[in-house]
Design a protein around this motif. Structure first.
Motif, PDB file in Angstrom:
ATOM      1  N   ALA A 108       0.829  -1.204   0.000  1.00 44.58           N
ATOM      2  CA  ALA A 108       0.000   0.000   0.000  1.00 44.58           C
ATOM      3  C   ALA A 108       0.863   1.253   0.000  1.00 44.58           C
ATOM      4  O   ALA A 108       0.597   2.199  -0.749  1.00 44.58           O
ATOM      5  CB  ALA A 108      -0.934  -0.006   1.212  1.00 44.58           C
ATOM      6  N   SER A 109       1.899   1.245   0.798  1.00 43.37           N
ATOM      7  CA  SER A 109       2.801   2.389   0.869  1.00 43.37           C
ATOM      8  C   SER A 109       3.467   2.667  -0.473  1.00 43.37           C
ATOM      9  O   SER A 109       3.533   3.802  -0.930  1.00 43.37           O
ATOM     10  CB  SER A 109       3.858   2.146   1.948  1.00 43.37           C
ATOM     11  OG  SER A 109       4.763   3.217   2.000  1.00 43.37           O
ATOM     12  N   ARG A 110       3.946   1.636  -1.124  1.00 46.39           N
ATOM     13  CA  ARG A 110       4.592   1.799  -2.436  1.00 46.39           C
ATOM     14  C   ARG A 110       3.623   2.275  -3.508  1.00 46.39           C
ATOM     15  O   ARG A 110       4.000   2.984  -4.425  1.00 46.39           O
ATOM     16  CB  ARG A 110       5.246   0.505  -2.878  1.00 46.39           C
ATOM     17  CG  ARG A 110       6.481   0.203  -2.074  1.00 46.39           C
ATOM     18  CD  ARG A 110       7.447  -0.638  -2.825  1.00 46.39           C
ATOM     19  NE  ARG A 110       8.545  -1.013  -1.945  1.00 46.39           N
ATOM     20  CZ  ARG A 110       9.363  -2.000  -2.182  1.00 46.39           C
ATOM     21  NH1 ARG A 110       9.220  -2.724  -3.277  1.00 46.39           N
ATOM     22  NH2 ARG A 110      10.323  -2.276  -1.340  1.00 46.39           N
ATOM     23  N   LEU A 111       2.376   1.858  -3.384  1.00 44.35           N
ATOM     24  CA  LEU A 111       1.365   2.214  -4.382  1.00 44.35           C
ATOM     25  C   LEU A 111       0.702   3.556  -4.104  1.00 44.35           C
ATOM     26  O   LEU A 111       0.011   4.097  -4.956  1.00 44.35           O
ATOM     27  CB  LEU A 111       0.288   1.130  -4.443  1.00 44.35           C
ATOM     28  CG  LEU A 111       0.746  -0.224  -4.973  1.00 44.35           C
ATOM     29  CD1 LEU A 111      -0.281  -1.301  -4.636  1.00 44.35           C
ATOM     30  CD2 LEU A 111       0.981  -0.144  -6.465  1.00 44.35           C
ATOM     31  N   GLY A 112       0.882   4.070  -2.891  1.00 45.79           N
ATOM     32  CA  GLY A 112       0.239   5.325  -2.530  1.00 45.79           C
ATOM     33  C   GLY A 112      -1.238   5.177  -2.233  1.00 45.79           C
ATOM     34  O   GLY A 112      -2.022   6.103  -2.431  1.00 45.79           O
ATOM     35  N   VAL A 113      -1.623   3.995  -1.782  1.00 40.25           N
ATOM     36  CA  VAL A 113      -3.011   3.735  -1.394  1.00 40.25           C
ATOM     37  C   VAL A 113      -3.004   3.188   0.023  1.00 40.25           C
ATOM     38  O   VAL A 113      -1.949   2.935   0.596  1.00 40.25           O
ATOM     39  CB  VAL A 113      -3.707   2.737  -2.354  1.00 40.25           C
ATOM     40  CG1 VAL A 113      -3.726   3.267  -3.776  1.00 40.25           C
ATOM     41  CG2 VAL A 113      -3.060   1.365  -2.298  1.00 40.25           C
ATOM     42  N   SER A 114      -4.165   2.985   0.591  1.00 42.73           N
ATOM     43  CA  SER A 114      -4.239   2.407   1.933  1.00 42.73           C
ATOM     44  C   SER A 114      -4.322   0.885   1.841  1.00 42.73           C
ATOM     45  O   SER A 114      -4.713   0.330   0.807  1.00 42.73           O
ATOM     46  CB  SER A 114      -5.471   2.942   2.668  1.00 42.73           C
ATOM     47  OG  SER A 114      -6.645   2.479   2.047  1.00 42.73           O
ATOM     48  N   ALA A 115      -3.977   0.221   2.930  1.00 35.63           N
ATOM     49  CA  ALA A 115      -4.118  -1.234   2.999  1.00 35.63           C
ATOM     50  C   ALA A 115      -5.602  -1.602   2.866  1.00 35.63           C
ATOM     51  O   ALA A 115      -5.953  -2.629   2.277  1.00 35.63           O
ATOM     52  CB  ALA A 115      -3.535  -1.771   4.300  1.00 35.63           C
ATOM     53  N   LYS A 116      -6.479  -0.740   3.378  1.00 33.50           N
ATOM     54  CA  LYS A 116      -7.916  -0.973   3.252  1.00 33.50           C
ATOM     55  C   LYS A 116      -8.332  -0.960   1.780  1.00 33.50           C
ATOM     56  O   LYS A 116      -9.178  -1.744   1.369  1.00 33.50           O
ATOM     57  CB  LYS A 116      -8.686   0.088   4.034  1.00 33.50           C
ATOM     58  CG  LYS A 116     -10.165  -0.137   4.062  1.00 33.50           C
ATOM     59  CD  LYS A 116     -10.863   0.874   4.944  1.00 33.50           C
ATOM     60  CE  LYS A 116     -12.350   0.610   4.958  1.00 33.50           C
ATOM     61  NZ  LYS A 116     -13.054   1.539   5.829  1.00 33.50           N
ATOM     62  N   ALA A 117      -7.726  -0.067   0.989  1.00 30.43           N
ATOM     63  CA  ALA A 117      -8.038  -0.025  -0.447  1.00 30.43           C
ATOM     64  C   ALA A 117      -7.634  -1.338  -1.106  1.00 30.43           C
ATOM     65  O   ALA A 117      -8.379  -1.876  -1.934  1.00 30.43           O
ATOM     66  CB  ALA A 117      -7.327   1.144  -1.118  1.00 30.43           C
ATOM     67  N   LEU A 118      -6.481  -1.880  -0.729  1.00 31.49           N
ATOM     68  CA  LEU A 118      -6.043  -3.163  -1.290  1.00 31.49           C
ATOM     69  C   LEU A 118      -7.029  -4.273  -0.931  1.00 31.49           C
ATOM     70  O   LEU A 118      -7.349  -5.117  -1.772  1.00 31.49           O
ATOM     71  CB  LEU A 118      -4.642  -3.520  -0.803  1.00 31.49           C
ATOM     72  CG  LEU A 118      -3.493  -2.694  -1.372  1.00 31.49           C
ATOM     73  CD1 LEU A 118      -2.171  -3.125  -0.748  1.00 31.49           C
ATOM     74  CD2 LEU A 118      -3.435  -2.805  -2.884  1.00 31.49           C
ATOM     75  N   ARG A 119      -7.524  -4.255   0.300  1.00 35.72           N
ATOM     76  CA  ARG A 119      -8.516  -5.270   0.699  1.00 35.72           C
ATOM     77  C   ARG A 119      -9.802  -5.095  -0.113  1.00 35.72           C
ATOM     78  O   ARG A 119     -10.435  -6.086  -0.509  1.00 35.72           O
ATOM     79  CB  ARG A 119      -8.811  -5.181   2.202  1.00 35.72           C
ATOM     80  CG  ARG A 119      -7.694  -5.732   3.067  1.00 35.72           C
ATOM     81  CD  ARG A 119      -8.109  -5.898   4.516  1.00 35.72           C
ATOM     82  NE  ARG A 119      -8.575  -4.669   5.150  1.00 35.72           N
ATOM     83  CZ  ARG A 119      -7.804  -3.747   5.709  1.00 35.72           C
ATOM     84  NH1 ARG A 119      -6.501  -3.907   5.727  1.00 35.72           N
ATOM     85  NH2 ARG A 119      -8.332  -2.677   6.261  1.00 35.72           N
ATOM     86  N   LEU A 120     -10.189  -3.848  -0.360  1.00 39.67           N
ATOM     87  CA  LEU A 120     -11.388  -3.588  -1.162  1.00 39.67           C
ATOM     88  C   LEU A 120     -11.196  -4.089  -2.589  1.00 39.67           C
ATOM     89  O   LEU A 120     -12.100  -4.696  -3.167  1.00 39.67           O
ATOM     90  CB  LEU A 120     -11.724  -2.098  -1.153  1.00 39.67           C
ATOM     91  CG  LEU A 120     -12.981  -1.682  -1.895  1.00 39.67           C
ATOM     92  CD1 LEU A 120     -14.215  -2.371  -1.318  1.00 39.67           C
ATOM     93  CD2 LEU A 120     -13.143  -0.171  -1.826  1.00 39.67           C
TER      94      LEU A 120
END
Length: 154
Positions: free
Chosen positions: A14-26
């Motif tokens: 998430a950090s590398r992508l500039g998104v939240s871990a929650k976004a990855l789960r979504l």
């Protein structure tokens, strides 16, 4: 997993992508990405998953909803034109603002008023005004709502 050095946990990805871990789960819940699972059940993102997640994040940055992202990833490019047109309009608006700001600074300079360091610094960070954005819950299915160019009060 062959080499743990190639794989990132959800937080690192998430950090590398500039998104939240929650976004990855979504993204995972919506079937857009399928992270690898460790023996303990932890999500792990390798090069393929990071590439796919990067594509998703880029489409989201262009203003695509998750439903639109899914269609684009499946090869349906019908929704691209309106999204690209909207993105172009935003960029053209930013360009107009920047050209106007430079024109004002040059006019002031011609009248003997030098720009402040803050005014000059803002030229290198166009669009640095606040943006308030969030994803609408059901029944809107994660559509993004954004208020752009919100100026700080103080």
């Amino acid at each position: 997993m062959n080499s743990s050095a190639q794989f990132l946990n959800a937080s690192e990805a998430a950090s590398r992508l500039g998104v939240s871990a929650k976004a990855l789960r979504l993204y995972e819940q919506r079937g857009l990405i399928v992270p690898i699972r460790s023996a303990a059940g932890w999500r792990a993102y390798g090069p393929d998953e990071m590439s796919r997640a990067g594509e998703i994040a880029a489409l989201r940055a262009l203003g695509f909803s998750l439903a639109q992202v899914a269609r684009v990833l499946e090869g349906d490019s019908c929704g691209l034109e309106p999204a690209l047109a909207a993105h172009q309009a935003v960029l053209e608006d930013r360009l107009r603002q920047l050209v106007g700001t430079i024109g004002n600074l040059r006019d002031n300079l011609a009248r003997g008023k030098a720009p402040t360091l803050g005014e000059l610094a803002r030229l290198t960070a166009p669009g640095s005004e606040l943006t308030v954005a969030f994803h609408l819950p059901w029944p809107w299915g994660g559509e993004r709502f954004a208020l752009d160019r919100v100026r700080p009060l103080n």
